[in-house]
Write a protein that holds these residues in place. Structure first.
Motif, PDB file in Angstrom:
ATOM      1  N   VAL A 151     -21.439  48.875  37.786  1.00 47.60           N
ATOM      2  CA  VAL A 151     -22.530  49.208  36.857  1.00 47.60           C
ATOM      3  C   VAL A 151     -23.667  48.199  36.999  1.00 47.60           C
ATOM      4  O   VAL A 151     -24.849  48.569  37.072  1.00 47.60           O
ATOM      5  CB  VAL A 151     -22.012  49.244  35.403  1.00 47.60           C
ATOM      6  CG1 VAL A 151     -23.174  49.228  34.410  1.00 47.60           C
ATOM      7  CG2 VAL A 151     -21.153  50.479  35.181  1.00 47.60           C
ATOM      8  N   GLU A 152     -23.323  46.914  37.044  1.00 48.02           N
ATOM      9  CA  GLU A 152     -24.353  45.878  37.174  1.00 48.02           C
ATOM     10  C   GLU A 152     -25.059  45.978  38.520  1.00 48.02           C
ATOM     11  O   GLU A 152     -26.278  45.765  38.606  1.00 48.02           O
ATOM     12  CB  GLU A 152     -23.727  44.493  37.001  1.00 48.02           C
ATOM     13  CG  GLU A 152     -23.265  44.201  35.583  1.00 48.02           C
ATOM     14  CD  GLU A 152     -24.373  44.400  34.561  1.00 48.02           C
ATOM     15  OE1 GLU A 152     -25.491  43.883  34.779  1.00 48.02           O
ATOM     16  OE2 GLU A 152     -24.129  45.089  33.550  1.00 48.02           O
ATOM     17  N   GLU A 153     -24.314  46.309  39.573  1.00 45.75           N
ATOM     18  CA  GLU A 153     -24.936  46.467  40.893  1.00 45.75           C
ATOM     19  C   GLU A 153     -25.932  47.625  40.881  1.00 45.75           C
ATOM     20  O   GLU A 153     -27.043  47.516  41.422  1.00 45.75           O
ATOM     21  CB  GLU A 153     -23.869  46.707  41.960  1.00 45.75           C
ATOM     22  CG  GLU A 153     -24.453  46.819  43.366  1.00 45.75           C
ATOM     23  CD  GLU A 153     -23.400  47.101  44.428  1.00 45.75           C
ATOM     24  OE1 GLU A 153     -23.746  47.035  45.621  1.00 45.75           O
ATOM     25  OE2 GLU A 153     -22.241  47.400  44.063  1.00 45.75           O
ATOM     26  N   ILE A 154     -25.547  48.724  40.261  1.00 50.82           N
ATOM     27  CA  ILE A 154     -26.444  49.880  40.174  1.00 50.82           C
ATOM     28  C   ILE A 154     -27.717  49.507  39.421  1.00 50.82           C
ATOM     29  O   ILE A 154     -28.832  49.843  39.842  1.00 50.82           O
ATOM     30  CB  ILE A 154     -25.731  51.062  39.487  1.00 50.82           C
ATOM     31  CG1 ILE A 154     -24.609  51.594  40.381  1.00 50.82           C
ATOM     32  CG2 ILE A 154     -26.729  52.184  39.166  1.00 50.82           C
ATOM     33  CD1 ILE A 154     -23.686  52.581  39.683  1.00 50.82           C
ATOM     34  N   LYS A 155     -27.569  48.791  38.312  1.00 53.28           N
ATOM     35  CA  LYS A 155     -28.744  48.411  37.525  1.00 53.28           C
ATOM     36  C   LYS A 155     -29.639  47.445  38.306  1.00 53.28           C
ATOM     37  O   LYS A 155     -30.872  47.533  38.236  1.00 53.28           O
ATOM     38  CB  LYS A 155     -28.306  47.797  36.186  1.00 53.28           C
ATOM     39  CG  LYS A 155     -27.691  48.824  35.246  1.00 53.28           C
ATOM     40  CD  LYS A 155     -27.604  48.332  33.814  1.00 53.28           C
ATOM     41  CE  LYS A 155     -26.581  47.255  33.634  1.00 53.28           C
ATOM     42  NZ  LYS A 155     -26.401  46.903  32.190  1.00 53.28           N
ATOM     43  N   THR A 156     -29.035  46.530  39.052  1.00 51.94           N
ATOM     44  CA  THR A 156     -29.822  45.589  39.851  1.00 51.94           C
ATOM     45  C   THR A 156     -30.636  46.325  40.911  1.00 51.94           C
ATOM     46  O   THR A 156     -31.830  46.050  41.111  1.00 51.94           O
ATOM     47  CB  THR A 156     -28.898  44.561  40.521  1.00 51.94           C
ATOM     48  OG1 THR A 156     -28.228  43.799  39.511  1.00 51.94           O
ATOM     49  CG2 THR A 156     -29.688  43.611  41.416  1.00 51.94           C
ATOM     50  N   VAL A 157     -30.003  47.275  41.585  1.00 50.60           N
ATOM     51  CA  VAL A 157     -30.705  48.045  42.615  1.00 50.60           C
ATOM     52  C   VAL A 157     -31.781  48.924  41.981  1.00 50.60           C
ATOM     53  O   VAL A 157     -32.880  49.084  42.529  1.00 50.60           O
ATOM     54  CB  VAL A 157     -29.704  48.892  43.430  1.00 50.60           C
ATOM     55  CG1 VAL A 157     -30.441  49.830  44.381  1.00 50.60           C
ATOM     56  CG2 VAL A 157     -28.763  47.987  44.213  1.00 50.60           C
ATOM     57  N   ALA A 158     -31.484  49.482  40.811  1.00 47.68           N
ATOM     58  CA  ALA A 158     -32.478  50.309  40.117  1.00 47.68           C
ATOM     59  C   ALA A 158     -33.724  49.498  39.785  1.00 47.68           C
ATOM     60  O   ALA A 158     -34.858  49.970  39.955  1.00 47.68           O
ATOM     61  CB  ALA A 158     -31.871  50.893  38.845  1.00 47.68           C
TER      62      ALA A 158
END
Length: 224
Positions: free
Chosen positions: A22-29
């Motif tokens: 989840v945190e990786e997705i938010k960082t990339v977003a």
């Protein structure tokens, strides 16, 4: 290790892996937002960047709007920490307001994706969620109290006629003071985040301190 003890350990590992993804997705977003803006942020591009299929991505966020909502809540929590800072309560009121503005500037420059989302229509669309309203209401408590205390102490003499009658309402009741000072800070930081201040004037940090003091004096604040 028996099966009874292995099951909770396995579940805990899955939860940690899920949270990390989840945190990786938010960082990339946020990286995508920095590049193309919130309005053009695409789930497909995010999935491609982290090597995940669109269907896999939707296991973590049911929609693009859900992802933006999660990002907005993170931003509002950051703002709550910035505006709700209380460790300087013994300092002069003008210094507390300055400190709040300086912390906001630092956050915005260190988090350009979040700052860009905060200023966008995409951010405004999500304000109505119950959790967002709760966080933003709490975030205004300290700024409002600083304004109220400054009026009572005579450190803030507003250009608004009969401003003293608003002392019990503070931030929301004094648009010529609380809101306008906040908008002045927001406008400066937006220009600085785009590189305009450094290109035109010089060291943005030094200029910001002079600018902030000027805005506060013109708004009726006595600087101490």
């Amino acid at each position: 290790m028996d099966n009874d003890s292995a099951a909770p350990e396995s579940a805990g590992k899955r939860e940690r892996n899920y949270a990390a993804t989840v945190e990786e997705i938010k960082t990339v977003a946020l990286s995508e937002i920095r590049k193309v803006g919130p309005e053009r942020m695409a789930m497909r591009a995010i999935g491609r960047a982290i090597g995940m299929t669109p269907s896999g991505l939707y296991r973590y966020f049911a929609s693009r709007q859900d992802l933006l909502t999660a990002l907005r809540l993170d931003i509002y929590r950051d703002l709550d920490a910035i505006l709700g800072y209380r460790e300087d309560e013994g300092d002069p009121l003008s210094r507390r307001w300055m400190g709040m503005a300086q912390r906001f500037r630092s956050w915005a420059l260190e988090h350009p994706g979040e700052f860009r989302l905060l200023l966008s229509g995409e951010a405004r669309d999500g304000r109505g969620t119950e959790e967002a309203v709760e966080i933003l209401t709490r975030a205004q408590e300290v700024p409002r109290q600083i304004i109220q205390d400054a009026i009572r102490a005579g450190d803030l003499v507003s250009p608004v006629p009969d401003a003293d009658k608003y002392a019990g309402e503070g931030f929301n009741a004094l648009p010529d003071v609380g809101v306008i000072m906040s908008l002045a800070v927001l406008g400066y930081v937006q220009l600085e985040s785009q590189g305009y201040v450094e290109r035109v004037i010089g060291d943005p940090k030094d200029v910001f301190e002079v600018y902030l003091a000027t805005v506060m004096r013109n708004s009726g604040f006595t600087l101490r």
